[in-house]
Enzyme design. Structure first.
Site, PDB file in Angstrom:
ATOM      1  N   ASP A 476       1.071  -1.061  -0.201  1.00 50.42           N
ATOM      2  CA  ASP A 476       0.016   0.059  -0.121  1.00 50.42           C
ATOM      3  C   ASP A 476       0.761   1.217   0.205  1.00 50.42           C
ATOM      4  OD1 ASP A 476      -2.351   1.091   0.112  1.00 50.42           O
ATOM      5  OD2 ASP A 476      -3.105   0.240   1.806  1.00 50.42           O
ATOM      6  N   ASP A 536     -10.659   2.011  -2.532  1.00 53.93           N
ATOM      7  CA  ASP A 536     -11.596   1.655  -1.432  1.00 53.93           C
ATOM      8  C   ASP A 536     -13.239   1.668  -1.505  1.00 53.93           C
ATOM      9  OD1 ASP A 536      -9.353   0.951  -0.521  1.00 53.93           O
ATOM     10  OD2 ASP A 536      -9.334   3.061   0.395  1.00 53.93           O
TER      11      ASP A 536
HETATM   12  C1  GLA Z   1      -5.891   2.102   1.921  1.00 50.51           C
HETATM   13  C2  GLA Z   1      -5.567   0.663   1.119  1.00 50.51           C
HETATM   14  C3  GLA Z   1      -7.399  -0.004   2.049  1.00 50.51           C
HETATM   15  C4  GLA Z   1      -6.597  -0.156   3.884  1.00 50.51           C
HETATM   16  C5  GLA Z   1      -6.276   0.819   4.205  1.00 50.51           C
HETATM   17  C6  GLA Z   1      -4.610   0.748   5.719  1.00 50.51           C
HETATM   18  O1  GLA Z   1      -6.567   2.767   2.383  1.00 50.51           O
HETATM   19  O2  GLA Z   1      -6.770   1.083   0.465  1.00 50.51           O
HETATM   20  O3  GLA Z   1      -7.395  -1.125   1.297  1.00 50.51           O
HETATM   21  O4  GLA Z   1      -5.698  -1.329   3.831  1.00 50.51           O
HETATM   22  O5  GLA Z   1      -5.318   2.017   3.804  1.00 50.51           O
HETATM   23  O6  GLA Z   1      -4.532   1.197   5.971  1.00 50.51           O
END
Ligand code: GLA
Length: 766
Positions: A476, A536
């Site tokens: 990420d 997300d």
């Molecule tokens: C980002 C990612 C999510 C999750 C969060 C965790 O927003 O896109 O899928 O992994 O971080 O903090």
């Protein structure tokens, strides 16, 4: 096939196959682009040469007295400011503080060896043939400065790249160096894929006019604002017919592309890294290689383009070990737990995930350092023993004992100021001189241009991967960059170096990249990670737009798509489980909500759904994707492996008193008989709302215990449908069953309210 052709009229290059074709002519030492697009014969090259239309105007001649040498009016494959071409040009050089024109002229053509490629930049693999056209500077001051234009022919796309090599004795500054420049004839519409967090990749289309349309990013990454990929289509193009070009870039940093129609009707297309703030040193002996730029063409509308782009990505971009390899159904604990979990909770989730058919358990954010929220711990790799007393090894073993694979989340490019990493190395963070720090999500990026920072990340991540028996990594990155120009460019080179060093030697680890969802969804990342977390936003109705946009450029197998809770966490929209699943089918299916609060009806439905997906996932992930029969308010996605075809029919808002609906299926053998069967899906009793009172012997309170219990435990079959007919009838369309219009229920009734959908399976009749 790549051929160099010498004719009395000049020197030509033919680069083409059955899917795409490019023809070049060397004239005045410049690369003229006679054609890019439809497959043509090399015999056409002379007929495609254009004349300039220069009259009594101020156009500058490249050769004195030769009115045909006005470069401004010719279609070119490369150009420089200062030679009489006043369109936007792909290169900008400074020598001793002043812009200098290299005036490149053709010198030779040759093959490219793999050793000649930059080892850090990602490259497409498996070209049929590659040619480099070598140009040298005819500027007296820059003798020895060389430009290589590489053209690589892939089965369904053409890949271009520019390489600048300083064999002169002058130090230069490079302000701009695009990967590709092309002049195309005729009118176009340009489509870009834009958005932001939780609304990535929405398509926007405008006409190409004399004003420039620029598609770029400035946040340090390929971005969720403007994906690097874009389309040029002829006015009136449809899913099935018309001419469309698709362009994309193997680059994850700031990008820039532009299209603009010239005074004589050529559309100039530029693709490359963003020149914004760029000022790279090119010292004597140095070289700069641009990222690869992709062009694909279709004469069969968007469906043809998607087929070509998808094949290119699946076969030449995705890491070899994962090419056409089925992806596991995963469970990710993020939306279900956020930071609040312990080993017991994770194991409880894993058991339920296993029970419904998930194959991989992914532990997301919060497993390390003092990470109980997003304000601390990032940058640290020590396991949080409060949450995981048996460490990652202990948890991983228990997950494996359940018969599942284990995956782990990392965000290695960032730190929280409240972390041991930052306390020990405050000088490791990325900032521009004299400003900042500027925070986003309470974090700072690490300076990946520093070798010691890259070593720290490589060593820390590798140590965990080797110890905890990990089969999947979610990589990420959750903020935009504080820097621009050279630093932002070099950051991406640093990132690629880190990814090579961690994952080249661990090809069996499935890497899913992520950047707050789709803030870095590009071909550069796909060279390392076979799939990317697209957004997300897992609300299926939002995903219809997001995934629909991505499909123009990226195949289903690259798109992480999960079933999450309803009402949804970011839109609060309530959607049926069937639609959440049906949308996720057209990607790498996963589940991401708190399974401990899953209702028995949802558990039963998900189990059935996942079994269905697993049985057919090869087709869903790698089948030929197309769209068809789109009626107002309906979207129809189709995937097919030739034998088995699936159509997903999705509705957003439905009108009252709906029209009869038709199922149309593309590309089946018209003379064969096919069997159509709707995927069996379920409908919650509660979907009937207060109408239930009329269906029960005694009127019941719809908010009361009996109905609530029935809604938890009992479901009805929804929209059963089957038919047998020819491929020709399916191409033309067959009517689907009756839709609910205010009364009644039977198993074949299609209770198609808002956000409902169906998936149909079409196989040859046995
Ligand atoms: C980002 C990612 C999510 C999750 C969060 C965790 O927003 O896109 O899928 O992994 O971080 O903090």
């Amino acid at each position: 096939m790549i051929r160099q052709i010498k004719k009395s009229g000049g020197q030509y290059f033919y680069i083409g196959n059955g899917a795409v074709c490019c023809m070049l002519k060397i004239a005045y030492g410049k690369a003229q682009l006679l054609h890019l697009g439809a497959p043509l014969s090399e015999d056409d090259c002379e007929a495609l040469c254009c004349e300039t239309v220069l009259g009594w105007e101020p156009g500058v001649l490249y050769r004195e007295g030769d009115t045909r040498s006005c470069l401004d009016e010719l279609p070119l494959a490369w150009s420089e400011r200062g030679t009489g071409d006043y369109r936007e040009t792909p290169v900008g050089l400074l020598y001793e503080g002043t812009e200098i024109c290299p005036d490149f002229v053709w010198s030779s053509a040759g093959e490219v060896n793999t050793e000649e490629y930059d080892a850090v930049l990602p490259h497409a693999r498996g070209a049929q043939e590659t040619v480099k056209l070598v140009f040298t500077s005819s500027n007296r001051l820059l003798e020895g400065l060389t430009l290589e234009l590489r053209f690589s022919l892939f089965e369904t796309a053409l890949v271009r790249q520019a390489v600048l090599i300083n064999r002169s004795d002058k130090p230069l500054k490079v302000m701009k160096l695009m990967s590709a420049c092309a002049d195309l004839q005729g009118s176009f519409m340009v489509s870009t894929f834009d958005g932001g967090w939780i609304r990535e990749a929405h398509i926007h289309t405008v006409p190409v006019t004399r004003s420039r349309v620029a598609n770029g990013s400035a946040g340090g990454f390929s971005s969720n604002r403007h994906n690097p990929g874009f389309l040029l289509s002829r006015p009136g193009v449809s899913d099935d017919a018309g001419e469309v070009y698709g362009f994309n870039l193997l680059w994850s940093g700031n990008h820039y592309s532009s299209v603009q129609r010239s005074s004589v009707g050529f559309t100039r297309v530029l693709q490359g890294i963003s020149p914004d703030g760029l000022c790279l040193d090119l010292l004597p002996g140095g070289r700069i290689e641009t990222p690869e730029a992709v062009a694909a063409w279709s004469g069969r509308g968007y469906n043809g383009l998607m087929e070509n782009m998808h094949r290119f990505v699946n076969e030449s971009v995705i890491p070899e070990a994962w090419r056409y390899q089925e992806r596991p159904v995963l469970y990710n604990n993020w939306e279900g737990c956020m930071f609040k979990f312990n080993e017991g909770k994770l194991l409880s989730l894993a058991k339920k995930a296993k029970k419904i058919g998930c194959e991989l358990f992914v532990l997301d954010d919060g497993w390390f350092g003092e990470r109980d929220n997003d304000q601390a711990g990032l940058g640290d790799y020590s396991v949080n023993r409060r949450k995981l007393p048996n460490g990652l090894e202990g948890l991983s073993k228990k997950i494996h004992d359940l018969g599942m694979q284990f995956g782990l989340w990392f965000e290695p490019e960032a730190v929280n100021p409240d972390s041991d990493c930052f306390r020990q190395h405050p000088d490791w963070v990325l900032s521009s001189p004299g400003t900042g720090p500027f925070y986003a999500r309470n974090e700072l990026l690490l300076d990946l241009t520093k070798p010691e920072v890259r070593d720290y990340i490589v060593e820390s991540v590798s140590a965990i991967l080797d110890k905890a028996d990990i089969q999947y990594v979610k990589w990420d990155m959750n903020r935009n960059s504080p820097v621009s120009g050279n630093k932002a460019y070099e950051y991406i080179l640093g990132l690629y170096d880190v990814l090579h060093r961690i994952f080249d030697s661990r090809p069996r680890i499935l890497l899913e990249s992520c950047a707050s969802g789709g803030n870095r969804f590009d071909l550069g990342m796909l060279c390392f990670s076979p799939q990317i977390w697209a957004s997300d936003d897992t609300d299926p109705v939002e995903r219809l737009d997001i995934q629909n946009g991505l499909y123009y450029l990226y195949p289903q197998s690259t798109i992480g798509a999960h079933v999450s809770a309803a009402p949804h966490g970011v839109t609060l929209r309530a959607t049926p489980m069937s639609t959440r699943s049906n949308v996720a089918f057209f990607g790498d299916f996963g589940v991401e909500f708190d399974l401990d609060s899953m209702k028995p009806v949802d558990e039963a439905e998900l189990k059935e759904t996942i079994a269905y997906y697993k049985q057919h996932r090869k087709t869903f992930q790698f089948g030929r994707f197309s769209r068809n029969g789109t009626e107002e308010g309906t979207l129809c996605w189709q995937v097919s492996d030739g034998e088995k075809t699936f159509c997903g029919l999705f509705h957003k808002l439905i009108p009252a008193g709906p029209e009869i609906e038709w199922l149309r299926v593309n590309g089946l053998d018209p003379d064969r008989t096919w069997h159509v069967e709707a995927r069996s899906q379920l409908l919650r009793v509660g979907a009937y709302g207060s109408l239930l009172r009329f269906a029960t012997p005694v009127p019941l309170d719809t908010e009361g215990t009996i109905i609530r219990l029935a809604d938890r435990h009992y479901q009805m079959r929804d929209g059963g449908f089957s038919a047998e007919c020819s491929g020709a009838a399916l191409q033309s369309g067959i009517p689907l069953g009756k839709r609910f219009t205010g009364t009644g229920y039977d198993a074949s009734l299609r209770v198609q309210g808002d956000f409902q959908s169906n998936v149909f399976c079409i196989v040859p009749k046995t």
